[in-house]
Design an enzyme around this catalytic site. Structure first.
Site, PDB file in Angstrom:
ATOM      1  N   PRO A 156      -8.472   0.725   9.777  1.00  0.00           N
ATOM      2  CA  PRO A 156      -7.284   1.020  10.584  1.00  0.00           C
ATOM      3  C   PRO A 156      -6.864  -0.172  11.452  1.00  0.00           C
ATOM      4  O   PRO A 156      -5.745  -0.200  11.960  1.00  0.00           O
ATOM      5  CB  PRO A 156      -7.723   2.195  11.479  1.00  0.00           C
TER       6      PRO A 156
ATOM      7  N   GLU B 169     -19.237   3.667  12.218  1.00  0.00           N
ATOM      8  CA  GLU B 169     -18.222   3.142  13.143  1.00  0.00           C
ATOM      9  C   GLU B 169     -17.644   1.825  12.638  1.00  0.00           C
ATOM     10  O   GLU B 169     -16.790   1.229  13.287  1.00  0.00           O
ATOM     11  CB  GLU B 169     -18.802   2.940  14.547  1.00  0.00           C
TER      12      GLU B 169
ATOM     13  N   ARG C 189      -1.009   1.144 -11.707  1.00  0.00           N
ATOM     14  CA  ARG C 189       0.276   1.460 -12.339  1.00  0.00           C
ATOM     15  C   ARG C 189       1.202   0.256 -12.462  1.00  0.00           C
ATOM     16  O   ARG C 189       2.239   0.336 -13.124  1.00  0.00           O
ATOM     17  CB  ARG C 189       0.969   2.631 -11.647  1.00  0.00           C
TER      18      ARG C 189
ATOM     19  N   ASP D 273       9.862   0.231 -12.144  1.00  0.00           N
ATOM     20  CA  ASP D 273      10.814  -0.749 -11.644  1.00  0.00           C
ATOM     21  C   ASP D 273      11.709  -0.147 -10.581  1.00  0.00           C
ATOM     22  O   ASP D 273      11.958  -0.753  -9.547  1.00  0.00           O
ATOM     23  CB  ASP D 273      11.677  -1.287 -12.790  1.00  0.00           C
TER      24      ASP D 273
END
Ligand code: 9WO
Length: 261
Positions: free
Chosen positions: A91, A118, A156, A171
């Site tokens: 994060p 942690e 993908r 696209d």
């Protein structure tokens, strides 16, 4: 050459689940994508196979230890022959987008470090990690799900991983706009009808309608995306139409920026 990804994780079964389904599974089967896991627990030297220890300075929770994690990262890097780029999912990282995914696919082999507890000893991030990235502003219980998100998004984009039809779709996703609405049979669900133009067989009109919907929805839902994207003259015209046709009560807070009268 196949896209190679090496994941450093104490939960390899969790990460490998991503290659059991759908596009990612097919990419691996076709030899287009190669994913391997390196478990810090296999690089411990103590009897208890410890990968975590108490934080200096005190406080709750545990920290992943430099030595076993560093050794697993070295093994991962050695296994992916040639250049590699090492990322840590956290994060605290910079939020990534489709452009970063494209860069990872085009770049050298990827080593992904997944933290648990942690987090990992900061010295690993300083010496062993090129880039710290986040997939969104929320805290998970480890980096694995975030790594799986990145792997799925990458798969993908690998040429040949999607079918023919779907690659055209990819696209349109990557053009910086939201997708247009989709419909299939039946033509009518209670009072909800499929838009007439989609039944018309007029491919030009259908293309323009879809582009207009893409532009309009992006304008309504994600105006931030439009601000960083140039519109050509056709796109400007279609968005103008969408905006004009949209019922816009005076002072509607959704209406921001360059609204045509
Ligand atoms: C735990 C924690 C406990 C008390 C106060 C602050 C705290 N922060 C964290 C924390 O960030 N734990 C991380 C769990 C350690 C690294 C792996 N973890 C993780 C990765 N959670 N969320 C992600 C993540 C990764 C990428 N994108 C979004 C979230």
């Amino acid at each position: 050459m196949a896209t190679r990804i090496a994941v450093v994780t104490i939960f390899p079964e969790m990460v490998m689940a991503v290659v059991r389904y759908g596009v990612t599974a097919r990419a691996v089967q076709r030899g287009l994508l190669d994913i391997g896991c390196w478990n810090p627990r296999d690089y411990t030297r103590d009897r208890h196979r410890r990968v975590d220890d108490r934080p200096y300075g005190g406080g709750p929770g545990m920290v992943m230890m430099y030595e076993p994690v560093g050794a697993a990262m070295t093994a991962a890097r050695d296994a992916v022959v040639g250049e590699s780029h090492t990322i840590h999912l956290s994060p605290q990282g910079r939020r990534i987008d489709q452009e970063d995914i494209r860069r990872f696919v085009q770049g050298p082999s990827l080593v992904m470090l997944c933290g648990r507890y942690e987090g990992v000893d900061e010295r690993l991030l300083e010496t062993e990690v090129d880039e710290e990235i986040s997939v969104g502003d929320y805290v998970l219980s480890g980096g694995e799900l975030a790594a799986m998100v990145v792997i799925d998004a990458m798969a993908r984009l690998i040429p040949g991983a999607l079918g023919h039809q779907a690659s055209a779709n990819a696209d349109s996703f990557s053009n910086g706009l939201l997708d247009w609405p989709h419909f299939t049979r039946p033509e009518s669900v209670a009072d909800q009808k499929v838009p007439e133009v989609l039944l018309s067989g007029d491919h030009g009109a259908i293309r323009r309608w879809r582009m207009k919907q893409s532009l309009g929805r992006t304008w309504e839902r994600r105006p931030d995306l439009l601000r960083s994207r140039k519109l050509d003259s056709e796109e400007q015209m279609l968005l103008g139409e969408y905006v004009n046709e949209r019922a816009a009560p005076a002072g509607d807070p959704a209406v921001i920026g360059e609204r045509s009268k």
